[in-house]
Write an enzyme that holds these catalytic residues in place. Sequence first.
Site, mmCIF file in Angstrom:
data_model
loop_
_atom_site.group_PDB
_atom_site.id
_atom_site.type_symbol
_atom_site.label_atom_id
_atom_site.label_comp_id
_atom_site.label_asym_id
_atom_site.label_seq_id
_atom_site.Cartn_x
_atom_site.Cartn_y
_atom_site.Cartn_z
ATOM 1 N N TYR A 94 0.866 -1.190 0.000
ATOM 2 C CA TYR A 94 0.000 0.000 0.000
ATOM 3 C C TYR A 94 0.893 1.226 0.000
ATOM 4 O O TYR A 94 1.903 1.283 0.714
ATOM 5 C CB TYR A 94 -0.891 0.010 1.248
ATOM 6 C CG TYR A 94 -1.694 1.295 1.406
ATOM 7 C CD1 TYR A 94 -2.982 1.392 0.874
ATOM 8 C CD2 TYR A 94 -1.170 2.393 2.086
ATOM 9 C CE1 TYR A 94 -3.712 2.573 1.005
ATOM 10 C CE2 TYR A 94 -1.892 3.564 2.214
ATOM 11 C CZ TYR A 94 -3.174 3.647 1.678
ATOM 12 O OH TYR A 94 -3.889 4.811 1.804
ATOM 13 N N GLU A 105 -3.398 7.589 -3.982
ATOM 14 C CA GLU A 105 -3.320 6.283 -3.320
ATOM 15 C C GLU A 105 -3.123 5.175 -4.348
ATOM 16 O O GLU A 105 -3.792 5.171 -5.385
ATOM 17 C CB GLU A 105 -4.597 6.034 -2.521
ATOM 18 C CG GLU A 105 -4.623 4.723 -1.763
ATOM 19 C CD GLU A 105 -5.918 4.536 -0.994
ATOM 20 O OE1 GLU A 105 -5.942 4.827 0.207
ATOM 21 O OE2 GLU A 105 -6.920 4.113 -1.621
#
Length: 390
Positions: free
Chosen positions: A109, A197
């Site tokens: 992530y 993101e």
Amino acid sequence: MNLHEYQSKQLFQQKNIPVPDGKLLSSADDITAIDQWLAGQPAIVKAQVHAGGRGKAGGVIKFRNKAELATAVEKLLGSQLITHQTGAEGLPVEKLYVEPLTDIASEFYLSLLVDRARKRVAVIASSAGGMSIEEVAAETPEKIFTEFVSPATGLQPYLARKLAFKLGLEGTQIRAFGDLLKRLYQLFLDIDASLIEINPLVTTTEGKLIALDAKINLDGSALYRHPDLAEMRDTNQEDEREVYAREHELNYIHLDGDIGCMVNGAGLAMATMDLIKLEGGQPANFLDVGGGTTAARVAEAFKLILSDEHVKAVLVNIFGGIVRCDLIAEGIIQAIEEVHVDVPVVVRLEGTKAKEGRQLLADSGLSIIPADDLAKAARQVVAAAREGEA
């Protein structure tokens, strides 16, 4: 302002941030061309909506051939996708994005966002890619690593190496991660993003780093600097009332309560909502009509509030600083007559020519409940809403 995944990846490509090859699919007519492009490769089709959790909600489907792609397109295109971020109504699926499957070795992530308290861009990375970052934070917070970028020096190479080591990257992957993060940070600055993101950022079986997903949120206040990005707005993914408000220069956010709020000034609006909550009520919206309030704008604000069928009462709380309260009162009277308001309306006016404004409301012959102060206004509107429930 949010971007779709395919739009975000277009911006990634402009900065040479590695992403899989992909094709947009807008109708069933595109299936044959997509199938020919894939040339027999297994692939994945993803619903394009402004929400996370698409995979768990059935919005991401793997397929191996043209027939399976057609089935997936029939299921997704034109549907309402409901995820944990969309609410019960879901969001319309009007576009799909198709990519060949990637041979994944590991998932991570990675995100950049503005930390307003520190006045820094925060770089957040985790070895638990592919999962909801909220779940990771709650269950395994030790897997989340955060570094802050000084605006004076920018992103320094040692920060990237520090994160790469923590993620367990090795050899050439460390340099590749540093290059990717550098480009990502520059993109963040160039487009005035509030969030970028990647979940997941993957390493392939060949050791390459690829952004398998992409999410970008833009700072709406900076869009005037980016007309090309403003054109990417998909209003079908936004609340209709919020779109209407923006067209009429109103700041509106829909909430789940039953007391409509019309206030001038964001701070006063927040205080008004707090007092309604304190009195046991539930605001139906945040609505700031702005300092330069006009009769026409007040009328549009009433229309906006009453478009919510759950509203049982309305509180108008205006402080006349830039605009005189008597002019506001005239606008309220005109709006109520024009819009045919059939729910109780509590009005609190304070500031320049407040006395004259209150007198105009009293002489209007309309069912307006006057309030002398804000606390009293909150109690009155909560009581009026409860009477409407009976």
